[in-house]
Design a protein around this motif. Structure first.
Motif, mmCIF file in Angstrom:
data_model
loop_
_atom_site.group_PDB
_atom_site.id
_atom_site.type_symbol
_atom_site.label_atom_id
_atom_site.label_comp_id
_atom_site.label_asym_id
_atom_site.label_seq_id
_atom_site.Cartn_x
_atom_site.Cartn_y
_atom_site.Cartn_z
ATOM 1 N N ILE A 319 -10.955 18.272 36.791
ATOM 2 C CA ILE A 319 -9.608 18.255 36.244
ATOM 3 C C ILE A 319 -9.686 18.812 34.834
ATOM 4 O O ILE A 319 -10.538 18.396 34.036
ATOM 5 N N ILE A 320 -8.838 19.789 34.533
ATOM 6 C CA ILE A 320 -8.913 20.518 33.265
ATOM 7 C C ILE A 320 -7.544 20.536 32.609
ATOM 8 O O ILE A 320 -6.522 20.766 33.271
ATOM 9 N N VAL A 321 -7.527 20.286 31.301
ATOM 10 C CA VAL A 321 -6.327 20.397 30.480
ATOM 11 C C VAL A 321 -6.551 21.556 29.517
ATOM 12 O O VAL A 321 -7.606 21.636 28.881
ATOM 13 N N GLY A 322 -5.578 22.447 29.407
ATOM 14 C CA GLY A 322 -5.753 23.608 28.535
ATOM 15 C C GLY A 322 -4.499 23.960 27.770
ATOM 16 O O GLY A 322 -3.387 23.857 28.291
ATOM 17 N N THR A 323 -4.688 24.387 26.521
ATOM 18 C CA THR A 323 -3.573 24.835 25.697
ATOM 19 C C THR A 323 -4.096 25.591 24.492
ATOM 20 O O THR A 323 -5.303 25.599 24.223
ATOM 21 N N GLU A 324 -3.191 26.245 23.759
ATOM 22 C CA GLU A 324 -3.486 26.847 22.463
ATOM 23 C C GLU A 324 -2.441 26.344 21.478
ATOM 24 O O GLU A 324 -1.270 26.187 21.827
ATOM 25 N N ALA A 325 -2.876 26.083 20.240
ATOM 26 C CA ALA A 325 -1.956 25.546 19.237
ATOM 27 C C ALA A 325 -2.420 25.960 17.847
ATOM 28 O O ALA A 325 -3.568 26.393 17.659
ATOM 29 N N ALA A 326 -1.517 25.829 16.881
ATOM 30 C CA ALA A 326 -1.897 26.071 15.486
ATOM 31 C C ALA A 326 -3.056 25.145 15.115
ATOM 32 O O ALA A 326 -3.137 24.002 15.568
ATOM 33 N N ASN A 327 -3.939 25.647 14.263
ATOM 34 C CA ASN A 327 -5.166 24.908 13.952
ATOM 35 C C ASN A 327 -4.899 23.485 13.469
ATOM 36 O O ASN A 327 -5.623 22.547 13.823
ATOM 37 N N GLU A 328 -3.839 23.293 12.679
ATOM 38 C CA GLU A 328 -3.580 21.974 12.104
ATOM 39 C C GLU A 328 -3.042 20.967 13.123
ATOM 40 O O GLU A 328 -2.971 19.768 12.850
ATOM 41 N N TYR A 329 -2.673 21.450 14.330
ATOM 42 C CA TYR A 329 -2.116 20.538 15.339
ATOM 43 C C TYR A 329 -3.150 20.074 16.363
ATOM 44 O O TYR A 329 -2.818 19.296 17.263
ATOM 45 N N VAL A 330 -4.388 20.522 16.257
ATOM 46 C CA VAL A 330 -5.389 20.220 17.271
ATOM 47 C C VAL A 330 -5.609 18.714 17.426
ATOM 48 O O VAL A 330 -5.573 18.171 18.541
ATOM 49 N N GLU A 331 -5.846 18.018 16.335
ATOM 50 C CA GLU A 331 -6.153 16.589 16.428
ATOM 51 C C GLU A 331 -4.992 15.774 16.984
ATOM 52 O O GLU A 331 -5.175 14.979 17.919
ATOM 53 N N PRO A 332 -3.770 15.924 16.446
ATOM 54 C CA PRO A 332 -2.667 15.155 17.036
ATOM 55 C C PRO A 332 -2.381 15.547 18.478
ATOM 56 O O PRO A 332 -1.974 14.705 19.285
ATOM 57 N N LEU A 333 -2.603 16.793 18.822
ATOM 58 C CA LEU A 333 -2.390 17.232 20.202
ATOM 59 C C LEU A 333 -3.340 16.500 21.154
ATOM 60 O O LEU A 333 -2.918 15.991 22.202
ATOM 61 N N ILE A 334 -4.613 16.450 20.812
ATOM 62 C CA ILE A 334 -5.585 15.763 21.671
ATOM 63 C C ILE A 334 -5.246 14.279 21.778
ATOM 64 O O ILE A 334 -5.360 13.670 22.851
ATOM 65 N N ARG A 335 -4.795 13.671 20.684
ATOM 66 C CA ARG A 335 -4.404 12.262 20.743
ATOM 67 C C ARG A 335 -3.256 12.049 21.725
ATOM 68 O O ARG A 335 -3.236 11.066 22.474
ATOM 69 N N GLU A 336 -2.308 12.961 21.742
ATOM 70 C CA GLU A 336 -1.169 12.818 22.643
ATOM 71 C C GLU A 336 -1.572 13.023 24.103
ATOM 72 O O GLU A 336 -1.006 12.398 25.006
ATOM 73 N N VAL A 337 -2.546 13.899 24.357
ATOM 74 C CA VAL A 337 -3.056 14.063 25.728
ATOM 75 C C VAL A 337 -3.625 12.740 26.221
ATOM 76 O O VAL A 337 -3.315 12.275 27.336
ATOM 77 N N TYR A 338 -4.437 12.096 25.391
ATOM 78 C CA TYR A 338 -5.021 10.814 25.785
ATOM 79 C C TYR A 338 -3.952 9.724 25.881
ATOM 80 O O TYR A 338 -4.046 8.806 26.712
ATOM 81 N N HIS A 339 -2.941 9.806 25.046
ATOM 82 C CA HIS A 339 -1.843 8.844 25.117
ATOM 83 C C HIS A 339 -1.151 8.921 26.478
ATOM 84 O O HIS A 339 -0.824 7.880 27.085
#
Length: 429
Positions: A319-339
């Protein structure tokens, strides 16, 4: 008059069924699958060779062997092949996967015999000419060098290496030097080992006539062909060497955005929970209204798009999750995936949301397999994946029968955030 203020009633599909091909053995033992469907005078003919990338001696050997088949034979030059197929309105597709190579011919029924005569030469007597090989390899190498600079390509390759290990065929990261090591002799060795009648399965679909079947028998089924004494390909086994690191960061200083890939091994397609996981993954991130899209794109605005999906290879599921985002959004983005993973493990899915996802999946299944050619794809997929003939029908039934409490249990068992590896390719912030 139609009342356009009232939407049409959504009616659940009662049953999904797939047309079954007629199967027969040709004189030399090749299995021929025939899907007689459609009114248009068009035929698709697939020649499937077992082996693929798992059986190659070096990187790129399998894909270039298959790609070079149409670049010249003992009977036709590459230019003659291209000109004649074009004259007949035929199109040739050459694809390579982990465990097989496929040559696909699309042609008008009235020119099937002439097109198949060329196809037989392509498969039985390729010469892998030096000049054409050099052009093909250099073109692909230049494309590789361009793609190798893209953060999404970097993240995808590093996730494969992190999950499988550098020595596994699925974990090997291509390098420019791999292209330089491709020679005609390298391709001939792979061809002689895997391109022969005892390693072959045929599929023909569309408006298939008796003349078309006799033509296939004449060119591919009358007698054994290929290297004498060749035996069917057997896929080797490889040990997994999954990294113990939770996150790998690949720095790309000039990158304007970062690519994020999260991945974990999961169940295979023959597991009893497969249909539940398909529903769960779709709900999680498999369509535009998924939870990941609703949260991370629509509410937070971290990315233009994010997706989660199941990927399957022989004996292996991911199972794979993939995206691209602005560099400053990486950490909050990963937190929301786990949320969102946590929510699926803690809260039952509302009935209306589950029903919408079921309808989406069943509609997508019907759209995907609605023609003779796409149904042929379904049978090739089931064949090369080692799945039973009724796999898609049983999966459809299981999707329709999935209940919220089953999804909750599947999430707690198979969607565990501690099992996911994280790959980030981009600029440090």
């Amino acid at each position: 008059m139609l009342d356009r203020t009232t939407p049409p009633v959504i009616r659940p599909m009662e049953r999904f069924s797939l047309a079954v091909p007629d199967r027969c053995r040709l004189r030399n033992g090749i299995l021929l699958n025939v899907l007689q469907m459609g009114d248009e005078d068009v035929i698709r003919f697939d020649v499937l060779m077992r082996g693929g990338q798992w059986c190659q001696e070096q990187p790129l050997q399998s894909i270039f062997t298959n790609r070079m088949l149409r670049e010249g034979t003992r009977s036709y030059s590459s230019a003659q092949i291209a000109e004649r197929l074009d004259f007949y309105g035929a199109w040739l597709d050459l694809s390579s996967s982990v465990n097989c190579n496929i040559v696909t011919l699309y042609t008008l029924g009235k020119y099937f015999e002439r097109s198949v005569e060329i196809l037989a030469s392509i498969l039985k007597e390729p010469v892998f000419p030096d000049e054409e090989l050099s052009v093909v390899v250099n073109t692909n190498k230049r494309q590789y060098l361009v793609n190798a600079q893209r953060v999404e390509s970097i993240a995808r390759q590093w996730l494969a290496r992190a999950l499988f290990g550098a020595e596994h065929p699925l974990g090997h990261m291509k390098e420019a030097e791999d292209y330089d090591r491709i020679t005609p002799e390298t391709l001939r060795r792979f061809y002689e080992a895997h391109y022969h009648s005892s390693n072959c399965t045929l599929y023909v679909s569309g408006k298939v006539t008796g003349n078309a079947l006799r033509c296939i028998e004449q060119h591919f089924g009358n007698a054994p062909w290929g290297r004498e004494g060749a035996v069917p390909s057997v896929l080797p086994t490889f040990a997994l060497q999954t990294t113990t690191e939770k996150r790998l960061f690949v720095e790309k200083p000039e990158a304007l955005q970062s690519a994020v890939r999260l991945g974990s091994f999961t169940i295979g397609q023959l597991h009893p929970d497969y249909a539940k996981m398909k529903v769960l993954t779709t709900l999680f991130g498999g369509y535009f209204g998924s939870r990941l899209m609703s949260n991370i794109r629509e509410e937070k605005g971290y990315t233009y798009g994010i997706a989660a999906g199941l990927v399957h290879y022989p004996g292996i599921g991911m199972i794979i999750v993939g995206t691209e985002a602005a560099n400053e959004y990486v950490e909050p983005l990963i937190r929301e995936v786990y949320h969102e993973m946590d929510r699926l493990c803690e809260e039952p899915v509302p009935a209306d949301e589950l029903e919408m996802v079921k309808n989406y999946l069943m509609g997508d299944l019907c759209r995907t397999y609605e023609s003779a050619f796409s149904i042929s794809d379904a049978w090739i997929m089931q064949d090369t994946s080692g799945l039973p003939d009724d796999f898609l029908e049983r999966t459809a039934e299981a999707i329709c029968a999935t209940r919220p409490e089953e999804l909750l249990q599947a999430a707690r068992t198979h969607l565990r955030k501690e099992n996911f590896l994280e790959i980030v390719a981009g600029k440090k912030v």
